[in-house]
Design a protein around this motif. Structure first.
Motif, PDB file in Angstrom:
ATOM      1  N   VAL A   1       0.819  -1.212   0.000  1.00  0.00           N
ATOM      2  CA  VAL A   1       0.000   0.000   0.000  1.00  0.00           C
ATOM      3  C   VAL A   1       0.851   1.258   0.000  1.00  0.00           C
ATOM      4  CG1 VAL A   1      -1.959  -1.137   1.097  1.00  0.00           C
ATOM      5  CG2 VAL A   1      -0.237  -0.022   2.530  1.00  0.00           C
ATOM      6  N   ASP A   2       2.168   1.107   0.268  1.00  0.00           N
ATOM      7  CA  ASP A   2       3.068   2.264   0.217  1.00  0.00           C
ATOM      8  C   ASP A   2       4.502   1.759   0.142  1.00  0.00           C
ATOM      9  OD1 ASP A   2       3.722   4.968   0.138  1.00  0.00           O
ATOM     10  OD2 ASP A   2       3.939   5.109   2.329  1.00  0.00           O
ATOM     11  N   PHE A   3       5.372   2.591  -0.449  1.00  0.00           N
ATOM     12  CA  PHE A   3       6.789   2.239  -0.510  1.00  0.00           C
ATOM     13  C   PHE A   3       7.609   3.507  -0.379  1.00  0.00           C
ATOM     14  CE2 PHE A   3      10.682   1.747  -3.135  1.00  0.00           C
ATOM     15  CZ  PHE A   3      11.344   0.864  -2.292  1.00  0.00           C
ATOM     16  N   ASP A   4       8.552   3.507   0.569  1.00  0.00           N
ATOM     17  CA  ASP A   4       9.455   4.639   0.792  1.00  0.00           C
ATOM     18  C   ASP A   4      10.801   4.316   0.161  1.00  0.00           C
ATOM     19  OD1 ASP A   4      11.209   6.569   1.785  1.00  0.00           O
ATOM     20  OD2 ASP A   4      10.144   6.737   3.697  1.00  0.00           O
ATOM     21  N   ALA A   5      11.075   4.947  -0.973  1.00  0.00           N
ATOM     22  CA  ALA A   5      12.320   4.658  -1.698  1.00  0.00           C
ATOM     23  C   ALA A   5      13.549   5.105  -0.926  1.00  0.00           C
ATOM     24  CB  ALA A   5      12.281   5.333  -3.069  1.00  0.00           C
ATOM     25  N   ALA A   6      13.409   6.107  -0.053  1.00  0.00           N
ATOM     26  CA  ALA A   6      14.563   6.610   0.697  1.00  0.00           C
ATOM     27  C   ALA A   6      15.022   5.598   1.747  1.00  0.00           C
ATOM     28  CB  ALA A   6      14.214   7.940   1.358  1.00  0.00           C
ATOM     29  N   THR A   7      14.069   4.934   2.402  1.00  0.00           N
ATOM     30  CA  THR A   7      14.422   3.985   3.461  1.00  0.00           C
ATOM     31  C   THR A   7      14.301   2.530   3.019  1.00  0.00           C
ATOM     32  OG1 THR A   7      12.144   3.962   4.295  1.00  0.00           O
ATOM     33  CG2 THR A   7      13.648   5.616   5.222  1.00  0.00           C
ATOM     34  N   MET A   8      13.766   2.305   1.799  1.00  0.00           N
ATOM     35  CA  MET A   8      13.515   0.957   1.269  1.00  0.00           C
ATOM     36  C   MET A   8      12.612   0.155   2.210  1.00  0.00           C
ATOM     37  SD  MET A   8      14.925   1.036  -1.646  1.00  0.00           S
ATOM     38  CE  MET A   8      15.038  -0.658  -2.217  1.00  0.00           C
ATOM     39  N   VAL A   9      11.555   0.818   2.669  1.00  0.00           N
ATOM     40  CA  VAL A   9      10.567   0.182   3.545  1.00  0.00           C
ATOM     41  C   VAL A   9       9.234   0.099   2.809  1.00  0.00           C
ATOM     42  CG1 VAL A   9       9.205   0.414   5.660  1.00  0.00           C
ATOM     43  CG2 VAL A   9      11.664   0.898   5.688  1.00  0.00           C
ATOM     44  N   ALA A  10       8.653  -1.096   2.781  1.00  0.00           N
ATOM     45  CA  ALA A  10       7.339  -1.305   2.177  1.00  0.00           C
ATOM     46  C   ALA A  10       6.289  -1.396   3.276  1.00  0.00           C
ATOM     47  CB  ALA A  10       7.329  -2.571   1.330  1.00  0.00           C
TER      48      ALA A  10
ATOM     49  N   ILE B   1      11.288 -12.116   4.424  1.00  0.00           N
ATOM     50  CA  ILE B   1      10.773 -11.072   5.314  1.00  0.00           C
ATOM     51  C   ILE B   1      11.826 -10.733   6.367  1.00  0.00           C
ATOM     52  CG2 ILE B   1       9.085 -10.547   7.117  1.00  0.00           C
ATOM     53  CD1 ILE B   1       6.998 -11.941   5.520  1.00  0.00           C
ATOM     54  N   HIS B   2      12.168  -9.452   6.392  1.00  0.00           N
ATOM     55  CA  HIS B   2      13.212  -8.983   7.309  1.00  0.00           C
ATOM     56  C   HIS B   2      12.706  -7.731   8.028  1.00  0.00           C
ATOM     57  CE1 HIS B   2      17.069  -7.982   8.998  1.00  0.00           C
ATOM     58  NE2 HIS B   2      17.106  -6.824   8.357  1.00  0.00           N
ATOM     59  N   ASN B   3      12.930  -7.717   9.323  1.00  0.00           N
ATOM     60  CA  ASN B   3      12.560  -6.571  10.142  1.00  0.00           C
ATOM     61  C   ASN B   3      11.055  -6.318  10.083  1.00  0.00           C
ATOM     62  OD1 ASN B   3      13.027  -4.514  11.953  1.00  0.00           O
ATOM     63  ND2 ASN B   3      13.805  -3.057  10.414  1.00  0.00           N
ATOM     64  N   LEU B   4      10.277  -7.338  10.381  1.00  0.00           N
ATOM     65  CA  LEU B   4       8.816  -7.255  10.379  1.00  0.00           C
ATOM     66  C   LEU B   4       8.353  -6.456  11.593  1.00  0.00           C
ATOM     67  CD1 LEU B   4       6.067  -8.313   9.207  1.00  0.00           C
ATOM     68  CD2 LEU B   4       6.334 -10.282  10.741  1.00  0.00           C
ATOM     69  N   ARG B   5       7.477  -5.479  11.356  1.00  0.00           N
ATOM     70  CA  ARG B   5       7.011  -4.647  12.461  1.00  0.00           C
ATOM     71  C   ARG B   5       5.640  -4.048  12.155  1.00  0.00           C
ATOM     72  NH1 ARG B   5      10.927  -2.696   9.320  1.00  0.00           N
ATOM     73  NH2 ARG B   5      11.001  -0.472   8.782  1.00  0.00           N
TER      74      ARG B   5
ATOM     75  N   THR C   1       3.122   1.525  15.140  1.00  0.00           N
ATOM     76  CA  THR C   1       4.063   1.815  16.232  1.00  0.00           C
ATOM     77  C   THR C   1       5.518   1.534  15.864  1.00  0.00           C
ATOM     78  OG1 THR C   1       3.849  -0.428  17.134  1.00  0.00           O
ATOM     79  CG2 THR C   1       2.264   1.249  17.900  1.00  0.00           C
ATOM     80  N   ASP C   2       5.742   0.854  14.744  1.00  0.00           N
ATOM     81  CA  ASP C   2       7.069   0.406  14.311  1.00  0.00           C
ATOM     82  C   ASP C   2       7.682  -0.614  15.282  1.00  0.00           C
ATOM     83  OD1 ASP C   2       8.412   0.833  11.895  1.00  0.00           O
ATOM     84  OD2 ASP C   2      10.097   1.778  12.935  1.00  0.00           O
ATOM     85  N   GLU C   3       6.827  -1.275  16.058  1.00  0.00           N
ATOM     86  CA  GLU C   3       7.272  -2.302  17.007  1.00  0.00           C
ATOM     87  C   GLU C   3       7.637  -3.582  16.268  1.00  0.00           C
ATOM     88  OE1 GLU C   3       5.252  -5.152  20.467  1.00  0.00           O
ATOM     89  OE2 GLU C   3       4.153  -3.423  19.658  1.00  0.00           O
ATOM     90  N   ARG C   4       8.783  -4.159  16.578  1.00  0.00           N
ATOM     91  CA  ARG C   4       9.222  -5.414  15.971  1.00  0.00           C
ATOM     92  C   ARG C   4       8.324  -6.556  16.435  1.00  0.00           C
ATOM     93  NH1 ARG C   4      14.591  -6.126  14.015  1.00  0.00           N
ATOM     94  NH2 ARG C   4      13.930  -8.293  13.753  1.00  0.00           N
ATOM     95  N   ILE C   5       7.961  -7.433  15.506  1.00  0.00           N
ATOM     96  CA  ILE C   5       7.184  -8.631  15.837  1.00  0.00           C
ATOM     97  C   ILE C   5       7.762  -9.804  15.059  1.00  0.00           C
ATOM     98  CG2 ILE C   5       5.026  -7.439  16.412  1.00  0.00           C
ATOM     99  CD1 ILE C   5       4.048  -8.053  13.578  1.00  0.00           C
ATOM    100  N   ASP C   6       7.557 -11.019  15.572  1.00  0.00           N
ATOM    101  CA  ASP C   6       8.015 -12.228  14.887  1.00  0.00           C
ATOM    102  C   ASP C   6       6.926 -12.837  14.009  1.00  0.00           C
ATOM    103  OD1 ASP C   6      10.567 -12.170  16.033  1.00  0.00           O
ATOM    104  OD2 ASP C   6       9.829 -13.162  17.858  1.00  0.00           O
ATOM    105  N   ARG C   7       5.657 -12.538  14.356  1.00  0.00           N
ATOM    106  CA  ARG C   7       4.539 -13.171  13.656  1.00  0.00           C
ATOM    107  C   ARG C   7       3.381 -12.188  13.554  1.00  0.00           C
ATOM    108  NH1 ARG C   7       0.085 -16.713  15.160  1.00  0.00           N
ATOM    109  NH2 ARG C   7      -0.215 -18.384  13.608  1.00  0.00           N
ATOM    110  N   ALA C   8       2.850 -12.041  12.354  1.00  0.00           N
ATOM    111  CA  ALA C   8       1.688 -11.184  12.139  1.00  0.00           C
ATOM    112  C   ALA C   8       0.503 -12.069  11.787  1.00  0.00           C
ATOM    113  CB  ALA C   8       1.971 -10.189  11.013  1.00  0.00           C
TER     114      ALA C   8
ATOM    115  N   ILE D   1       7.975  -3.794   6.337  1.00  0.00           N
ATOM    116  CA  ILE D   1       9.103  -4.707   6.161  1.00  0.00           C
ATOM    117  C   ILE D   1      10.172  -3.993   5.339  1.00  0.00           C
ATOM    118  CG2 ILE D   1       7.751  -6.830   6.320  1.00  0.00           C
ATOM    119  CD1 ILE D   1       7.891  -7.039   3.272  1.00  0.00           C
ATOM    120  N   ASP D   2      11.423  -4.352   5.588  1.00  0.00           N
ATOM    121  CA  ASP D   2      12.522  -3.841   4.770  1.00  0.00           C
ATOM    122  C   ASP D   2      12.632  -4.688   3.507  1.00  0.00           C
ATOM    123  OD1 ASP D   2      12.980  -2.134   6.866  1.00  0.00           O
ATOM    124  OD2 ASP D   2      14.734  -3.213   7.640  1.00  0.00           O
ATOM    125  N   VAL D   3      12.841  -4.061   2.360  1.00  0.00           N
ATOM    126  CA  VAL D   3      12.983  -4.793   1.102  1.00  0.00           C
ATOM    127  C   VAL D   3      14.255  -4.344   0.394  1.00  0.00           C
ATOM    128  CG1 VAL D   3      10.540  -5.299   0.732  1.00  0.00           C
ATOM    129  CG2 VAL D   3      11.439  -3.113  -0.010  1.00  0.00           C
TER     130      VAL D   3
END
Length: 432
Positions: A334-343, A371-375, A379-386, A395-397
């Motif tokens: 639904v969004d992608f930040d090219a500066a931080t490479m976060v989807a 999947i890396h750095n799922l949050r 809140t940007d809180e890290r989680i292991d399972r959604a 997520i970082d891509v």
């Protein structure tokens, strides 16, 4: 002199406004929908006039068309108000209505002039004389019965100029198109007025009924309960035959299916058409990838229906499945930040840190990652399972993605491989 080939439209199903937009974004040249009257999918997300208008505006902006299925068989009184309803569709900007009942065809033609009429597959058109009959009555397109063979299709094309629409993918009815009353008997739901309960898909017990004795179920003495369920159709391998025989529209079944299905199938058939019109060599080179893509969303086994012969026992769902999908739909971008490479993704199914996933998008784009750095997005809180559907996640891509790209999770299950020659079934784990 080389024959000039006509580019067929890719016609996708849409049960909701979201699916309509996804289908067009992923390559559909036209979409067919249902309204809140006269259709055959009472349980689909049928469109209000306001939703139709929004869909037409979106389609016009993307040079696509919208058709409305009005293919029920009318009983006395069902046709009341049809004239005003067809005029409303015309004024909204619907490109055509898909109709089977002669009464509704006559009403649409006389009371909504300017609205194109297509004959539904429910009318079971199987020969060129039938197509010519409807052409002379003013219909510009006929959807062929699913029972037409490729040889018959070729002959039909030679003898009529009316547009031909043919099914290429999706569910097959075990009965002749528009002729089934099984649902009426089994559940008192009229299949030809939008209420089909798909009784042919049910599992049935088998009984030994010796005269004068109590019935005896032989469940357990046979491999599984009996059903009349056909495998699904897929003509992706045979797009050249359809194009060479002058089919004007390649129809995909599935108004009640997901955006995962709609996006994948529309994208794949669009790519197949583009590839073959570029060259035969281009199509042959990409064909294995096209076939693999459709298996990612297959709900049943796939075959070619009646196009190349009468279906036999291997084209029914009985016994061990020969193959099942290896992928599960888990979300969309639904969004992608090219500066931080976060989807930012909207989740649809459970995903976990470390899962192997595939992004895919319009134009047959595919790329895999983990999947890396799922949050949580809020809140940007890290989680292991959604695990909560429709939740927004970050997520970082390692590559750029686009809004509207879909995400699959691979390695989601087992595959049953059935050897028709030996009758043996081997179960293997899907690749991770």
């Amino acid at each position: 002199m080389q024959k000039k080939l006509t580019r067929p439209e890719v016609l996708a199903p849409a049960g909701t406004l979201e699916k309509l937009k996804v289908a067009i974004q992923y390559g559909a040249d036209a979409v067919y929908i249902g309204g809140q009257a006269y259709g055959l999918r009472s349980r689909a997300g049928n469109f209000s006039f306001e939703e139709m208008a929004e869909g037409v505006a979106f389609a016009n902006a993307h040079h696509a068309k919208i058709y409305v299925a009005a293919n029920m068989v009318t009983h006395e009184g069902n046709e009341n108000g049809a004239g005003a309803w067809f005029r409303k569709l015309r004024d909204i900007g619907i490109s055509a209505v898909i109709v089977s009942d002669p009464a509704l065809i006559a009403i649409a033609a006389s009371e909504a002039p300017g609205l194109a009429i297509h004959l539904s597959t429910q009318a079971s058109a199987t020969n060129f004389e039938t197509l010519e009959f409807w052409r002379r009555l003013g219909l510009e397109r006929v959807v062929l019965a699913r029972e037409v063979s490729m040889e018959e299709l070729s002959e039909i094309r030679k003898h009529t100029a009316v547009e031909i629409e043919a099914f290429v993918h999706g569910a097959m009815c075990i009965s002749y198109s528009g002729r089934c009353v099984l649902s009426n008997y089994m559940s008192l739901r009229d299949a030809n007025r939008g209420g089909c309960s798909q009784s042919c898909r049910w599992k049935y017990d088998l009984y030994d009924l010796p005269y004068g004795s109590e019935r005896h179920s032989i469940t357990g003495e046979i491999p599984e309960a009996f059903s009349m369920s056909a495998v699904d159709m897929s003509m992706i391998d045979h797009i050249p035959d359809l194009i060479e025989n002058g089919v004007n529209s390649l129809k995909i079944e599935g108004r009640m299916k997901s955006i995962h299905y709609v996006s994948t199938v529309a994208m794949t058939y669009k790519k197949a058409v583009d590839a073959y019109l570029e060259s035969k060599e281009t199509f042959e080179a990409i064909k294995p990838a096209l076939v693999d893509e459709l298996w990612k969303v297959a709900q049943r086994e796939l075959d070619t229906g009646f196009y190349y012969g009468i279906p036999d026992e291997h084209k029914q769902l009985f016994g061990a499945r020969r193959k099942i999908p290896e992928y599960k739909f888990v979300g969309e971008v639904v969004d992608f930040d090219a500066a931080t490479m976060v989807a930012t993704i909207r989740q649809r199914n459970v995903i976990m840190e470390g899962d192997t996933i595939e992004f895919y998008g319009p134009g047959f784009r595919h790329v895999d990652t983990v999947i890396h750095n799922l949050r949580l997005a809020q809140t940007d809180e890290r989680i292991d399972r959604a695990k909560n559907p429709m939740e927004l996640l970050h997520i970082d891509v390692p590559f750029a993605v686009s809004v509207g790209d879909m995400i699959r999770k691979s390695g989601a299950g087992l595959i049953n491989l059935y050897d028709q020659k030996t009758g043996e079934t081997k179960t293997v784990r899907a690749r991770a």
